[in-house]
Design an enzyme around this catalytic site. Structure first.
Site, short mmCIF file in Angstrom:
data_model
loop_
_atom_site.label_atom_id
_atom_site.label_comp_id
_atom_site.label_asym_id
_atom_site.label_seq_id
_atom_site.Cartn_x
_atom_site.Cartn_y
_atom_site.Cartn_z
N HIS A 1 45.11 23.82 45.37
CA HIS A 1 45.74 23.29 46.58
C HIS A 1 45.34 21.83 46.79
CE1 HIS A 1 47.28 27.16 47.95
NE2 HIS A 1 46.19 27.65 47.38
N THR B 1 47.13 31.56 50.65
CA THR B 1 46.00 30.91 49.96
C THR B 1 45.87 29.47 50.45
OG1 THR B 1 47.53 30.46 48.12
CG2 THR B 1 46.00 32.31 47.85
N GLY B 2 47.02 28.81 50.68
CA GLY B 2 47.01 27.43 51.16
C GLY B 2 46.37 27.31 52.53
N CYS C 1 47.95 35.09 45.54
CA CYS C 1 49.01 34.91 46.51
C CYS C 1 48.58 35.59 47.80
CB CYS C 1 50.25 35.57 45.92
SG CYS C 1 51.61 35.57 47.00
N GLY C 2 48.28 34.79 48.81
CA GLY C 2 47.69 35.32 50.04
C GLY C 2 48.66 36.13 50.89
N CYS D 1 52.12 30.06 53.31
CA CYS D 1 51.31 30.19 52.10
C CYS D 1 49.91 30.60 52.52
CB CYS D 1 51.28 28.86 51.35
SG CYS D 1 50.27 28.90 49.86
N GLU E 1 55.19 24.63 47.79
CA GLU E 1 54.47 25.49 46.85
C GLU E 1 54.77 25.17 45.39
OE1 GLU E 1 54.24 29.74 47.05
OE2 GLU E 1 54.25 29.65 49.23
#
Ligand code: ZDP
Length: 317
Positions: free
Chosen positions: A194, A255-256, A104-105, A253, A244
């Site tokens: 993703h 990581t996205g 989770c970024g 988001c 998500e």
């Protein structure tokens, strides 16, 4: 306030993991943080190896009407046993539906800010996550830059069953049918999956609330997927909307954002910025993140804010 409702519990009476029982309620002490409006309930369990809450309890805390409300619950845990030299802490996260993502970024920036506010004073931390080691660095200006590791390009490892059509067995703008329409999907993993879709007009070209969930649960993504719709604004500026996995529409988001910058460069939508430290700006509904795909080590670096909102004690239901 009627006696025994326990609206406030002195933190000194709480157990190490923050979990306590009173006559009326079992409660959990938490802190609320957000990164660009992607908001998390943070729980300090640095002396435990496992989350003090179940996925079901965490999902209930994320309910915005019946409890605190958040996009996920994040636990600050002890490093894995025997690996105390290697790692400072472990991070685990539950999405608002109780499912557990690998990484989770925005969450890891919130995690780093939480550590700072708990009195940890390192400039950077080596955090053990289900996506491997992740390293947040505290910047002098209050922002946080995270070494997110390398992107995973091989389609089968994302995982997706879409046929690989590009270098490194990757999936770049492959056709997929969903919701009666054909989308061109690029698949990239940052430890979590993703699906990235480039559109000309983010406002008019998609039916976000219908296309998002249809792609999230598409059979071509066996672990489900996060879905990012992306519009190219210029060579170093992208704009995105995210649906998500396990959380639905969120304001940001991390990581996205890393995944979509890699996808944009690989699909030839934008050039790869040259020179160490050169970033692509990505505008998310909640604000901007800056992403560097560094040539020298192939790693992705994400820079953005993380902010404290409030502390509290919540009833577990
Ligand atoms: O992979 C997933 O199931 C995501 N919902 C995890 C959370 C990702 C996040 N929004 C981010 O910033 O990377 C927290």
């Amino acid at each position: 306030m009627s006696q025994g409702t326990n609206a406030w519990v002195s933190p000194s009476t709480l157990s190490k993991s923050g979990r306590i029982s009173t006559k009326l309620h079992e409660t959990i002490k938490f802190a609320k943080y957000e990164g660009l409006g992607n908001d998390f309930i943070l729980v300090d369990a640095r002396s435990s190896s496992d989350p003090p809450l179940t996925p079901e309890e965490s999902a209930k805390l994320c309910n915005r009407n019946f409890s605190v409300g958040a996009d996920g619950v994040i636990f600050a845990l002890a490093p894995p046993e025997g690996k105390e030299d290697e790692y400072d802490f472990s991070m685990r996260i539950y999405n608002s539906d109780g499912s557990e993502p690998e990484m989770c970024g925005n969450g890891i920036r919130c995690f780093a800010a939480f550590l700072r506010d708990l009195g940890e004073d390192a400039e950077s931390y080596n955090i053990n996550t289900l996506a491997g080691p992740i390293v947040p660095v505290m910047n002098a200006d209050g922002g946080i830059t995270v070494d997110m590791g390398e992107a995973i390009l091989k389609g089968a490892d994302v995982p997706t069953t879409l046929e690989a059509n590009s270098e490194f067995d990757s999936v770049v703008e492959q056709n997929i049918e969903a919701n009666g329409k054909t989308f061109k999907v690029s698949a990239v993993s940052m430890g979590n999956p993703h699906a990235i879709i480039f559109v000309d007009d983010l406002e008019n070209d998609i039916d976000f609330a219908v296309d998002g969930p249809a792609l999230e649960s598409h059979p071509a993504f066996p672990a489900k997927t996060n879905v990012e719709f992306v519009q190219v604004m210029s060579d170093d500026h992208l704009k995105m909307k995210v649906w998500e996995r396990g959380a639905g529409p969120t304001l940001a988001c991390g990581t996205g954002t890393c995944a979509l910058v890699v996808a944009a460069i690989r699909a030839g939508k934008i050039p790869r910025p040259e020179g160490e430290g050169s970033t692509v700006r990505v505008t998310l509904p909640g604000g901007d993140l800056f992403i560097e795909w560094r040539e020298s080590n192939n790693k992705i670096y994400m820079t953005g804010p993380a902010d404290f909102s409030f502390n509290g004690v919540a009833a577990l239901k």
